[in-house]
Design an enzyme around this catalytic site. Sequence first.
Site, PDB file in Angstrom:
ATOM      1  N   ARG A  86      -2.336  -5.960  -8.175  1.00  0.00           N
ATOM      2  CA  ARG A  86      -1.303  -7.053  -8.017  1.00  0.00           C
ATOM      3  C   ARG A  86      -1.750  -8.354  -9.116  1.00  0.00           C
ATOM      4  O   ARG A  86      -2.856  -8.269  -9.788  1.00  0.00           O
ATOM      5  CB  ARG A  86      -1.674  -7.641  -6.492  1.00  0.00           C
ATOM      6  CG  ARG A  86      -1.185  -6.728  -5.565  1.00  0.00           C
ATOM      7  CD  ARG A  86      -1.552  -7.320  -4.215  1.00  0.00           C
ATOM      8  NE  ARG A  86      -3.149  -7.390  -4.085  1.00  0.00           N
ATOM      9  CZ  ARG A  86      -3.662  -7.612  -3.126  1.00  0.00           C
ATOM     10  NH1 ARG A  86      -3.115  -7.948  -1.916  1.00  0.00           N
ATOM     11  NH2 ARG A  86      -5.045  -7.712  -3.129  1.00  0.00           N
ATOM     12  N   HIS A 114       0.792  -1.166  -0.011  1.00  0.00           N
ATOM     13  CA  HIS A 114      -0.136  -0.083   0.120  1.00  0.00           C
ATOM     14  C   HIS A 114       0.782   1.208  -0.048  1.00  0.00           C
ATOM     15  O   HIS A 114       0.772   2.162  -0.816  1.00  0.00           O
ATOM     16  CB  HIS A 114      -0.861   0.077   1.365  1.00  0.00           C
ATOM     17  CG  HIS A 114      -2.048  -0.706   1.394  1.00  0.00           C
ATOM     18  ND1 HIS A 114      -1.985  -1.792   2.395  1.00  0.00           N
ATOM     19  CD2 HIS A 114      -2.966  -1.346   0.657  1.00  0.00           C
ATOM     20  CE1 HIS A 114      -2.927  -2.607   2.434  1.00  0.00           C
ATOM     21  NE2 HIS A 114      -3.614  -2.407   0.959  1.00  0.00           N
ATOM     22  N   LYS A 121     -15.539  -7.947   4.027  1.00  0.00           N
ATOM     23  CA  LYS A 121     -14.632  -8.260   4.736  1.00  0.00           C
ATOM     24  C   LYS A 121     -15.095  -7.862   6.419  1.00  0.00           C
ATOM     25  O   LYS A 121     -15.448  -6.919   6.474  1.00  0.00           O
ATOM     26  CB  LYS A 121     -13.447  -7.332   4.602  1.00  0.00           C
ATOM     27  CG  LYS A 121     -12.558  -7.714   3.294  1.00  0.00           C
ATOM     28  CD  LYS A 121     -11.198  -6.941   3.258  1.00  0.00           C
ATOM     29  CE  LYS A 121     -10.588  -7.173   1.883  1.00  0.00           C
ATOM     30  NZ  LYS A 121      -9.352  -6.398   1.816  1.00  0.00           N
TER      31      LYS A 121
HETATM   32  O1  PNS Z   1      -8.434  -2.615   0.313  1.00  0.00           O
HETATM   33  P1  PNS Z   1      -9.824  -2.942  -0.172  1.00  0.00           P
HETATM   34  O2  PNS Z   1     -10.646  -3.926   0.940  1.00  0.00           O
HETATM   35  O3  PNS Z   1      -9.653  -4.041  -1.362  1.00  0.00           O
HETATM   36  O4  PNS Z   1     -10.678  -1.768  -0.564  1.00  0.00           O
HETATM   37  C1  PNS Z   1     -11.750  -2.090  -0.918  1.00  0.00           C
HETATM   38  C2  PNS Z   1     -12.654  -0.647  -0.727  1.00  0.00           C
HETATM   39  C3  PNS Z   1     -12.601  -0.249   0.560  1.00  0.00           C
HETATM   40  C4  PNS Z   1     -12.202   0.400  -1.734  1.00  0.00           C
HETATM   41  C5  PNS Z   1     -14.188  -1.063  -1.474  1.00  0.00           C
HETATM   42  O5  PNS Z   1     -14.715  -1.940  -0.994  1.00  0.00           O
HETATM   43  C6  PNS Z   1     -15.059   0.418  -1.450  1.00  0.00           C
HETATM   44  O6  PNS Z   1     -14.805   1.119  -2.387  1.00  0.00           O
HETATM   45  N1  PNS Z   1     -15.948   0.537  -0.340  1.00  0.00           N
HETATM   46  C7  PNS Z   1     -16.419   1.568  -0.172  1.00  0.00           C
HETATM   47  C8  PNS Z   1     -18.310   1.372  -0.322  1.00  0.00           C
HETATM   48  C9  PNS Z   1     -18.238   1.358  -2.036  1.00  0.00           C
HETATM   49  O7  PNS Z   1     -18.042   2.254  -2.629  1.00  0.00           O
HETATM   50  N2  PNS Z   1     -18.805   0.475  -2.511  1.00  0.00           N
HETATM   51  C10 PNS Z   1     -18.768   0.054  -3.910  1.00  0.00           C
HETATM   52  C11 PNS Z   1     -17.945  -0.701  -4.524  1.00  0.00           C
HETATM   53  S1  PNS Z   1     -18.429  -1.033  -6.158  1.00  0.00           S
END
Ligand code: PNS
Length: 165
Positions: free
Chosen positions: A91, A17, A41
């Site tokens: 990745r 990150h 998660k």
């Molecule tokens: O580090 P991660 O868990 O891969 O990040 C994923 C994250 C937190 C960026 C994604 O789950 C997200 O954007 N969450 C916020 C809610 C949202 O906008 N959801 C729609 C995704 S299509």
Amino acid sequence: MKVAICPGSFDPMTLGHLNIVRRTAAIFDSVVVLVMVNANKSSPMFTIDERVDMIKRVTARFDNVRVETYDGLLAEYAKRFEHAVIVKGLRAGTDFENEFQMAQINKTITPQLETMFLTSSEKYTFLSSSVVRELAGYGADLTEFVPREIIDEVLAKAQGGAVNG
Ligand code: PNS
């Protein structure tokens, strides 16, 4: 002013990150590291506030990086900027399909919102927060995986409570 948003759950932030944030900060005027909830998660290791605090310490050396949190949709958060781009690391393997889907959905909600990907550095291609959580649960040396500022915290948290998958 070109603003980049680096969103993620960062539970915890890894060197992968940090590598993406550092490279993004070298390209954009301003970077927001945005700590968010990933609905897929459950049972996080760190609270959102703990994650924000850790990332603030880790990124303090970058003048143009700030850390925020938002508990709504990423595409809604991005509307507060006139020109903002989502920047994420990509990745090897399974990232592509997920990331492609999120980029498409975000663009459907906020059409002017672009998503750009930086290919992960070779060294961090297989590194993830879940691997870090597992290693920490065994008390492993995290030097190669986690920013030095937060190693002790990650180990202490893993030793003190359950490690989530
Ligand atoms: O580090 P991660 O868990 O891969 O990040 C994923 C994250 C937190 C960026 C994604 O789950 C997200 O954007 N969450 C916020 C809610 C949202 O906008 N959801 C729609 C995704 S299509």
